[in-house]
Design a protein around this motif. Structure first.
Motif, short mmCIF file in Angstrom:
data_model
loop_
_atom_site.label_atom_id
_atom_site.label_comp_id
_atom_site.label_asym_id
_atom_site.label_seq_id
_atom_site.Cartn_x
_atom_site.Cartn_y
_atom_site.Cartn_z
N SER A 23 -21.54 -78.97 67.85
CA SER A 23 -22.02 -79.86 68.91
C SER A 23 -22.04 -79.16 70.26
O SER A 23 -22.99 -79.28 71.04
CB SER A 23 -21.14 -81.10 68.96
OG SER A 23 -21.51 -81.94 70.03
N ARG A 26 -24.88 -76.55 70.50
CA ARG A 26 -26.16 -77.25 70.65
C ARG A 26 -26.34 -77.68 72.10
O ARG A 26 -27.43 -77.58 72.67
CB ARG A 26 -26.21 -78.46 69.73
CG ARG A 26 -26.48 -78.13 68.27
CD ARG A 26 -26.44 -79.37 67.40
NE ARG A 26 -26.74 -79.09 66.01
CZ ARG A 26 -26.58 -79.95 65.01
NH1 ARG A 26 -26.12 -81.18 65.28
NH2 ARG A 26 -26.87 -79.61 63.78
N TYR A 27 -25.25 -78.18 72.69
CA TYR A 27 -25.26 -78.59 74.09
C TYR A 27 -25.58 -77.40 75.00
O TYR A 27 -26.42 -77.50 75.91
CB TYR A 27 -23.90 -79.19 74.43
CG TYR A 27 -23.66 -79.54 75.88
CD1 TYR A 27 -24.40 -80.52 76.51
CD2 TYR A 27 -22.67 -78.89 76.61
CE1 TYR A 27 -24.16 -80.86 77.84
CE2 TYR A 27 -22.43 -79.22 77.93
CZ TYR A 27 -23.17 -80.20 78.54
OH TYR A 27 -22.94 -80.52 79.85
N ARG A 29 -27.21 -74.65 74.21
CA ARG A 29 -28.60 -74.24 74.02
C ARG A 29 -29.56 -75.17 74.78
O ARG A 29 -30.57 -74.71 75.34
CB ARG A 29 -28.96 -74.19 72.53
CG ARG A 29 -28.36 -72.99 71.80
CD ARG A 29 -29.01 -72.79 70.45
NE ARG A 29 -28.72 -73.89 69.54
CZ ARG A 29 -27.68 -73.93 68.73
NH1 ARG A 29 -26.79 -72.95 68.75
NH2 ARG A 29 -27.48 -74.96 67.93
N ARG A 30 -29.24 -76.48 74.79
CA ARG A 30 -30.10 -77.41 75.54
C ARG A 30 -30.10 -77.08 77.03
O ARG A 30 -31.15 -77.10 77.68
CB ARG A 30 -29.63 -78.85 75.33
CG ARG A 30 -29.85 -79.39 73.95
CD ARG A 30 -29.87 -80.92 73.93
NE ARG A 30 -28.71 -81.51 74.55
CZ ARG A 30 -27.58 -81.80 73.92
NH1 ARG A 30 -27.46 -81.53 72.62
NH2 ARG A 30 -26.57 -82.36 74.54
N ILE A 31 -28.94 -76.77 77.56
CA ILE A 31 -28.85 -76.43 78.99
C ILE A 31 -29.61 -75.14 79.28
O ILE A 31 -30.33 -75.03 80.27
CB ILE A 31 -27.37 -76.28 79.41
CG1 ILE A 31 -26.67 -77.63 79.30
CG2 ILE A 31 -27.26 -75.77 80.84
CD1 ILE A 31 -25.19 -77.56 79.52
N GLU A 32 -29.48 -74.17 78.39
CA GLU A 32 -30.14 -72.88 78.61
C GLU A 32 -31.65 -72.97 78.44
O GLU A 32 -32.38 -72.07 78.85
CB GLU A 32 -29.52 -71.83 77.69
CG GLU A 32 -28.08 -71.51 78.10
CD GLU A 32 -27.37 -70.57 77.14
OE1 GLU A 32 -27.92 -70.31 76.04
OE2 GLU A 32 -26.27 -70.11 77.48
N ARG A 33 -32.11 -74.07 77.82
CA ARG A 33 -33.56 -74.32 77.76
C ARG A 33 -34.04 -75.03 79.02
O ARG A 33 -35.22 -75.33 79.15
CB ARG A 33 -33.90 -75.16 76.53
CG ARG A 33 -33.80 -74.43 75.21
CD ARG A 33 -34.55 -75.17 74.11
NE ARG A 33 -34.01 -76.50 73.90
CZ ARG A 33 -33.09 -76.81 72.98
NH1 ARG A 33 -32.61 -75.85 72.20
NH2 ARG A 33 -32.66 -78.04 72.84
N GLU A 35 -32.63 -78.06 80.20
CA GLU A 35 -32.41 -79.50 80.20
C GLU A 35 -31.23 -79.87 81.11
O GLU A 35 -30.38 -79.03 81.42
CB GLU A 35 -32.12 -79.98 78.77
CG GLU A 35 -33.29 -79.78 77.81
CD GLU A 35 -33.00 -80.30 76.41
OE1 GLU A 35 -32.13 -81.19 76.29
OE2 GLU A 35 -33.63 -79.82 75.46
N GLN A 42 -21.72 -86.54 78.17
CA GLN A 42 -20.84 -85.74 77.33
C GLN A 42 -19.41 -86.26 77.40
O GLN A 42 -18.72 -86.34 76.37
CB GLN A 42 -20.89 -84.27 77.75
CG GLN A 42 -22.22 -83.58 77.51
CD GLN A 42 -22.59 -83.56 76.04
OE1 GLN A 42 -21.77 -83.22 75.19
NE2 GLN A 42 -23.82 -83.91 75.73
#
Length: 243
Positions: A23, A26-27, A29-33, A35, A42
């Motif tokens: 989890s 995944r969090y 990776r979302r930030i590094e994209r 988001e 959280q």
């Protein structure tokens, strides 16, 4: 000890660390994209997980007809209480001085500190609203994690091994729950777990470790906030996960 206890132990040793690590990354990776970190969401999700674990343990205790004193819910007394209180006071003083140091940090020092935190800083508060939720999460962690990782695991392991091994084993399971922070982070949590375990043995009550844990997280959260406040704008895209 029942089959439910063995299942709960398996959850704490295997399922919880693995699910938490998946989890978390995944969090990240979302930030590094690019988001929104949505830290408050959280924190709310973590609230739900921790209090659900608390509810399961309380339900198990009531169902099995066990005395809550077995989880350490007793009144601390004697020399252990005094020593525990002094240790907690010493921890509070140290963290308060750390906060003062953080408040005086230059922008260069703050940037270096943020970099040293790695991706863990994505989960830490950077504004007042997030800080308030983080305080609530700190109290939750103090109550739930001490009840589970000290009170429950001490009760579970005590018939199986000497007391020094109980302290080590409970600290190891506690560190596994924080494996998402990387090996260095988990090792630091292990050492903290040893300290909380020693405090539990010293005082004979779970209340002092709960107080120490919550206080440490609250004050440490404030220290980190001083280094991180307003840091959203410099969240680096494509940053590597913490080792």
């Amino acid at each position: 000890m029942t089959i439910v206890d063995y299942l709960l132990l398996a959850f704490l040793v295997v399922v919880f660390p693995v699910a938490g690590t998946i989890s978390y990354f995944r969090y990240v990776r979302r930030i590094e994209r690019g988001e929104d970190p949505e830290r408050v969401k959280q924190y709310q999700s973590t609230f739900l997980v921790e209090w659900s674990l608390f509810a399961v343990l309380v339900a198990l205790w009531i169902w099995a007809g066990r005395d809550f004193a077995l989880l350490g819910f007793t009144t601390p007394s004697g020399a252990g209480e005094i020593a525990g209180a002094l240790l907690v006071a010493g921890l509070a003083v140290f963290l308060i001085f750390s906060r003062k140091k953080a408040e005086r940090a230059t922008e260069s020092e703050r940037a270096d500190y943020r970099k040293a935190l790695g991706t863990v800083r994505y989960f830490l508060p950077v504004n007042r609203r997030e800080l308030k939720f983080f305080y609530g999460l700190s109290v939750t962690a103090g109550i739930v994690e001490e009840m589970v990782y000290r009170g429950y695991l001490f009760w579970l392991f005590a018939p199986l091994m000497p007391v020094w091994a109980v302290v080590i084993a409970s600290a190891a399971v506690f560190a596994l729950a924080h494996l998402y922070q990387g090996i260095n982070g988990a090792l630091q949590v292990f050492l903290v777990g040893l300290g909380f375990g020693g405090l539990y043995l010293l005082t004979g009550s779970i209340w002092i470790p709960i107080l120490a844990h919550a206080l440490m997280d609250i004050l440490q959260g404030r220290v980190l906030y001083e280094y991180l406040r307003g840091a959203d704008e410099d969240t680096p895209p494509g940053a590597a996960p913490a080792a």
